[in-house]
Design an enzyme around this catalytic site. Structure first.
Site: not given
Length: 233
Positions: A14, A39, A41, A43, A72, A74, A143, A148-149, A179
């Site tokens: 990630s 990956h 992320d 957000m 991904h 989110m 998940m 979120g973090f 993940d």
């Protein structure tokens, strides 16, 4: 790059844990050190309490990622952004089941845009929630932290969910991704439960840099070895 389906173990670093000032070079470095996928992320500060990347960043990274770009999302809402991420070069686009009321439509839109469709489940969402759309997905992402973090601790209770999803998938050509909190101490358990794609952020990037990328390779090999997979498989 598109993914040819197989169940070999794939390590997907990630880039949330990479050097944001040099993400293109970080993607190249970690791939050269043995990463199978990259990956990304995404957000939005709304669905999750953090903000990261948009489709422009994915497009900028695409030429630096010679393997699968696993995006991904989110974010909520999702549907209005699918085309932009597909055009940015995402091979997989994963949306959260919890992000909207019409997940079947979302998955169809992802495939319609030319990407492979992923479905992510938050820790509080049961495995059975995916049953109505099992034939509409190419990847299920469990998940194992609350999204979120990066850098959070692995939630042990999710191992049973991974195992149940592996049973539900059966012989469908669907990847089972994990993940959150994946490192050499947790990789064996998630693979034994049925996962084949392991997302790892800090566990891959810890100790290395663009100038000294060798630790990235050492970290990837440690996760792969712990998962019981031969190097490069």
């Amino acid at each position: 790059m598109t993914d040819t389906f197989d169940r070999s173990i794939k390590i997907a670093p990630s880039i949330l844990a990479a050097d944001f000032a040099a993400l293109g070079a970080e993607c190249e470095a970690v791939c050269a050190q043995g990463a199978d996928w990259i990956h990304v992320d995404v957000m939005d500060g709304h669905f999750v309490p953090n903000i990261s990347f948009g489709p422009g960043m994915c497009a900028a990274l695409r030429s630096h990622v010679k393997t699968v770009m696993d995006v991904h999302l989110m974010i909520a809402p999702v549907d209005r952004y699918i085309t932009a991420f597909a055009e940015a070069g995402a091979d997989f686009i994963t949306a959260h089941l919890e992000a909207g009321p019409h997940i079947h439509r979302t998955l169809q839109a992802i495939r319609g845009a030319g990407a492979k469709a992923g479905l992510a489940l938050n820790p509080g969402t049961p495995a059975e929630a995916v049953a109505p759309v099992l034939d509409e997905v190419d990847l299920i992402c469990v998940m194992t932290v609350n999204p979120g973090f990066g850098g959070q601790s692995f939630l042990e209770g999710q191992v049973a969910k991974i195992r149940r999803l592996r049973e539900m998938i059966g012989d469908r050509p669907v990847h089972l991704e994990v993940d959150g909190g994946v490192d050499p101490t947790t990789a064996q358990r998630v693979v034994a439960a049925g996962a084949d794609v392991l997302v790892a952020g800090s566990a891959v990037f810890r100790g290395g840099s663009i100038a000294d990328p060798a630790p990235y390779g050492e970290n990837i090999r440690a996760i792969r070895s712990a998962a019981g997979a031969p190097d490069g498989a």
